[in-house]
Design a protein around this motif. Structure first.
Motif, PDB file in Angstrom:
ATOM      1  N   THR B  11      15.217  83.396 -29.035  1.00 51.88           N
ATOM      2  CA  THR B  11      14.381  82.918 -27.928  1.00 51.88           C
ATOM      3  C   THR B  11      15.076  83.112 -26.583  1.00 51.88           C
ATOM      4  O   THR B  11      14.438  83.452 -25.601  1.00 51.88           O
ATOM      5  N   PHE B  18       6.876  84.281 -26.157  1.00 50.16           N
ATOM      6  CA  PHE B  18       7.070  83.275 -27.205  1.00 50.16           C
ATOM      7  C   PHE B  18       6.555  83.813 -28.535  1.00 50.16           C
ATOM      8  O   PHE B  18       7.066  83.514 -29.586  1.00 50.16           O
ATOM      9  N   THR B  19       5.520  84.666 -28.452  1.00 48.52           N
ATOM     10  CA  THR B  19       4.876  85.161 -29.666  1.00 48.52           C
ATOM     11  C   THR B  19       5.854  85.849 -30.607  1.00 48.52           C
ATOM     12  O   THR B  19       5.868  85.598 -31.791  1.00 48.52           O
ATOM     13  N   ASP B  22       8.245  83.562 -32.105  1.00 48.54           N
ATOM     14  CA  ASP B  22       7.399  82.744 -32.941  1.00 48.54           C
ATOM     15  C   ASP B  22       7.305  83.290 -34.367  1.00 48.54           C
ATOM     16  O   ASP B  22       7.544  82.578 -35.325  1.00 48.54           O
ATOM     17  N   GLU B  23       6.968  84.569 -34.465  1.00 46.24           N
ATOM     18  CA  GLU B  23       6.793  85.172 -35.783  1.00 46.24           C
ATOM     19  C   GLU B  23       8.102  85.175 -36.562  1.00 46.24           C
ATOM     20  O   GLU B  23       8.165  84.762 -37.717  1.00 46.24           O
ATOM     21  N   PHE B  26       8.843  81.642 -37.713  1.00 51.04           N
ATOM     22  CA  PHE B  26       8.097  81.155 -38.874  1.00 51.04           C
ATOM     23  C   PHE B  26       8.534  81.855 -40.159  1.00 51.04           C
ATOM     24  O   PHE B  26       8.600  81.255 -41.219  1.00 51.04           O
ATOM     25  N   ARG B  51       2.158  75.878 -38.421  1.00 54.45           N
ATOM     26  CA  ARG B  51       1.519  76.683 -37.376  1.00 54.45           C
ATOM     27  C   ARG B  51       0.403  75.885 -36.710  1.00 54.45           C
ATOM     28  O   ARG B  51       0.284  75.848 -35.490  1.00 54.45           O
ATOM     29  N   VAL B  54       1.868  73.036 -34.635  1.00 48.29           N
ATOM     30  CA  VAL B  54       2.493  73.521 -33.405  1.00 48.29           C
ATOM     31  C   VAL B  54       1.428  73.811 -32.351  1.00 48.29           C
ATOM     32  O   VAL B  54       1.567  73.473 -31.178  1.00 48.29           O
ATOM     33  N   ARG B  55       0.325  74.406 -32.820  1.00 42.94           N
ATOM     34  CA  ARG B  55      -0.767  74.736 -31.906  1.00 42.94           C
ATOM     35  C   ARG B  55      -1.419  73.456 -31.374  1.00 42.94           C
ATOM     36  O   ARG B  55      -1.579  73.279 -30.172  1.00 42.94           O
ATOM     37  N   GLN B  60       6.962  72.914 -28.522  1.00 41.67           N
ATOM     38  CA  GLN B  60       7.606  74.083 -27.953  1.00 41.67           C
ATOM     39  C   GLN B  60       9.087  74.174 -28.255  1.00 41.67           C
ATOM     40  O   GLN B  60       9.565  75.212 -28.699  1.00 41.67           O
ATOM     41  N   GLN B  62      12.655  74.001 -29.978  1.00 43.45           N
ATOM     42  CA  GLN B  62      13.044  74.229 -31.371  1.00 43.45           C
ATOM     43  C   GLN B  62      13.148  72.912 -32.116  1.00 43.45           C
ATOM     44  O   GLN B  62      12.743  72.800 -33.269  1.00 43.45           O
ATOM     45  N   VAL B  65       9.790  71.580 -33.128  1.00 49.38           N
ATOM     46  CA  VAL B  65       9.173  72.322 -34.222  1.00 49.38           C
ATOM     47  C   VAL B  65       9.868  71.998 -35.539  1.00 49.38           C
ATOM     48  O   VAL B  65       9.233  71.795 -36.574  1.00 49.38           O
TER      49      VAL B  65
END
Ligand SMILES: Nc1nc2c(ncn2[C@@H]2O[C@H](COP(=O)(O)OP(=O)(O)OP(=O)(O)O)[C@@H](O)[C@H]2O)c(=O)[nH]1
Ligand SMILES: Nc1nc2c(ncn2[C@@H]2O[C@H](COP(=O)(O)OP(=O)(O)OP(=O)(O)O)[C@@H](O)[C@H]2O)c(=O)[nH]1
Ligand SMILES: [Mg+2]
Ligand SMILES: [Mg+2]
Lengths: 307, 290
Positions: B11, B18-19, B22-23, B26, B51, B54-55, B60, B62, B65
């Motif tokens: 990050t 972020f995307t 993000d992947e 996850f 997921r 988080v949405r 946001q 770490q 999450v």
């Protein structure tokens, strides 16, 4: 929710793919998702699965599909061959000493089946190799471990050397002397179960190795082991330099992916498998049978192998 | 390098996207769960839920999450009381499971802890099969300072249990802890024997409080789920003892078991000593995984 055979899943993945010809990268990628799943469900280590899938993908792309096979079967054939290759290379033999008694040290995690396997292997060597084994009780920690070894030894008419709860390294040494004096040409050291992260107990094994110079150090592993198999086996191998593996409790329905993980992580062969609690239930390891077990598809494979 | 350190690196290397992180994030998360033996189903499911969470909650950082995933896993494990209910006199707790998982040892530890609570405890050596099993249990009875009922090797386990229950009633015992031989769940005859033991308790102590604990080795992989399924069908399960957590194995299959079968973990085994058993704490446990 029984496990669906890999072939069924692959057939589903290949539904759209009617033709023969060459396997394309796309076909293979789709199939590999199923292979990956099957291996993970069989407890093959995550990292080993990753490498394995990469290897098989590389080999599969561009391969001609044999006339007698469907594309799915073709992929399974390749997967099976690679699995068997990976697990093979070992023979179910012990390295017998040229002179003096052969010393076999049995090590592993708690409850893996060391004491039972010690007796089984000794019985096997007596029966098929005309050996005169001695069992040595080097587990001084577990409650009634010595008694257990005496009972299983007694069931097979094998002598058991014990000195109560002394120093395991001394006991091993004395057992060796006893074997020399009594004409025992094979000595099995049954050690206590221990965690690979237990430094004091791992040191004890190193001292035992340095003192008695075993001809074989066999790691006993439970076939039901999951992802931790790699950690444990690597740690034992790094500490002791194991010579082989015995996989126990294969009479259960665990798929036994640990077999593949351990071979991949240590390079050491699986020599024997335990197939029951009774003392004659030990067999040489067959990589091809293990491959079909891991894939969960016994009959299918024998068909494909003939193709 | 720990997973979250890796994540931090990813990050911080990105200025806005972020995307992408993000992947990767996850995916690594799922990998960690699979390597903890949750199995693919339970692992992907938990990450899917994450997921969404988080949405929805706009998580946001770490840490947030990570905490979110812990909450999800803890919720999965909340499937019933983790305390033992052994109030009648006598009450019976029977320990079952495959070979070598730690049944006999766990009985020794639990006996000691019940003794400390002031209970009169009796051990029942209904493993008459395995070499020196009763001797092993007897040593634990001595260590814990409680009584034991045993017979000869090869005796009928049902007869031993019957004896123990009679003795318990006669001697005013609070809790009977029954050891059983390790058995693989795919052996029908051995599973039938368990059902028989259960009937003997019904008959001899009708209405008594009962616990049926499945002992599960933390190193067990996906087979643990099949074990739990089969033992539950045959004997009913009130809880799980998760042993050998002092090693590097995480025993994540208990999360898959909680999800599918609703059986809670009640104890954690963390060593071979008499005090090495703890009431299971889902929060501590989940923190050790993630
Ligand atoms: N079904 C089955 N059970 C096995 C097999 N091998 C061992 N066992 C059982 O596994 C349990 C543990 O075996 P042990 O030989 O005591 O294991 P160990 O590694 O010596 O255990 P520790 O000394 O406590 O570390 C016993 O109930 C054995 O009967 C096997 O191949 N199949
Ligand atoms: N490190 C560690 N070892 C444990 C733990 N619980 C049990 N063990 C060890 O695991 C081995 C097997 O334990 P047992 O209690 O004999 O297992 P079991 O389920 O009764 O075995 P069988 O009766 O043969 O089926 C022994 O060496 C125990 O000391 C634990 O929590 N941590
Ligand atoms: Mg042993
Ligand atoms: Mg036992």
């Amino acid at each position: 929710m029984a496990f669906e055979g890999l072939s069924e899943k692959l057939n589903a993945a290949f539904k759209r793919l009617r033709g023969k010809g060459r396997l394309t990268e796309n076909d293979v990628r789709e199939a590999m998702r199923e292979v990956r799943l099957a291996l993970l469900e069989a407890d093959v280590s995550y990292k080993v699965v990753k490498e394995f899938v990469a290897t098989v993908t590389e080999r599969s792309v561009g391969t001609d599909v044999l006339d007698s096979l469907t594309p799915a079967q073709q992929v399974v054939k390749i997967v099976n061959e690679e699995l068997t290759n990976l697990m093979g290379g070992g023979t179910a033999k012990l390295a017998f000493a040229n002179n003096g008694p052969t010393i076999v040290m049995m090590v592993g995690l708690q409850g893996a089946g060391k004491t039972t396997t010690t007796a089984k292997l000794a019985g096997y060597m007596k029966k098929f190799h005309s050996k005169r084994p001695l069992l040595a009780a080097c587990d001084v920690y577990r409650p009634a471990a010595i008694e257990q070894l005496k009972v299983v030894g007694g069931q097979l008419n094998l002598p058991v050397f014990e000195e109560g709860q002394g120093d395991p390294v001394k006991i091993a040494e004395n057992a060796l002397r006893y074997a020399r004096d009594h004409g025992n040409d094979l000595v099995f050291l049954d050690t206590a179960g221990r965690l690979h992260v237990d430094e004091a107990l791992m040191d004890e094994l190193k001292r035992m190795k340095a003192t008695v110079h075993p001809n074989e150090i066999l790691l006993v592993v439970d076939a039901m082991t999951g992802q931790d198999a790699v950690n444990a086996a690597s740690a034992f191998d790094e500490a002791l330099g194991i010579d082989g593996v015995v996989l126990t409790k294969l009479d259960g329905d665990a798929r036994g992916g640990a077999a593949l993980s351990i071979k991949a992580a240590t390079g050491k062969p699986i020599k024997f498998v335990g197939t029951g609690e009774k003392l004659d239930m030990i067999e040489p390891f067959h990589p091809d049978r293990m491959a079909s077990r891991i894939l969960g598809m016994g009959d299918m494979l024998s068909f494909i192998e003939k193709a | 390098m720990g997973f979250f350190d890796k994540l931090k690196k990813i990050t911080s290397n990105l200025f806005s996207g972020f995307t992408e992180a993000d992947e990767a994030f996850f995916e690594e998360l799922e990998e960690t769960l699979i390597m903890a033996d949750l199995g693919v189903d339970a692992a992907t499911d938990a990450v899917e839920k994450l997921r969404t969470k988080v949405r929805k909650e706009h998580l946001q950082s770490q840490e947030a999450v990570r905490e979110g995933l812990r909450e999800i896993l803890m919720a999965e494990m909340e499937v019933g009381d983790t305390a033992m209910k052994l109030d009648t006199k006598p009450s019976v707790c029977i320990f079952i499971g495959v070979n070598g998982v730690g049944k006999t040892t766990s009985i020794g530890k639990i006996a000691a802890s019940l003794k400390k609570q002031g209970k009169r405890v009796m051990l029942c050596a209904a493993d008459t099969f395995r070499a020196a099993a009763a001797d092993q249990l007897e040593i634990w009875a001595e260590r814990a300072g409680c009584e034991i009922v045993r017979q000869y090797e090869g005796a009928d386990p049902g007869a031993v249990l019957f004896d123990a229950l009679q003795a318990a009633k006669a001697r005013n015992v609070d809790v009977v802890l029954c050891d059983t031989a390790g058995r693989l769940h795919n052996k029908a005859n051995l599973m039938a024997e368990l059902a028989k033991l259960s009937k003997i308790i019904d008959r001899e102590c009708p209405g008594c409080d009962r616990e049926t604990l499945l002992v599960l080795d933390a190193t067990t992989g996906q087979n643990g789920l099949i074990q739990a399924r089969t033992f539950k069908e045959t004997a009913g399960l009130t809880g799980i003892v998760l042993t050998k957590l002092d090693g590097t194995a995480k025993g994540g299959i208990v999360i898959a078991i909680a999800r599918e079968l609703g059986v809670p973990v009640k104890f954690a085994g963390v060593g071979e000593g008499i005090d090495d058993l703890k009431p299971f704490d889902a929060e501590d446990y989940v923190k050790a995984i993630i």
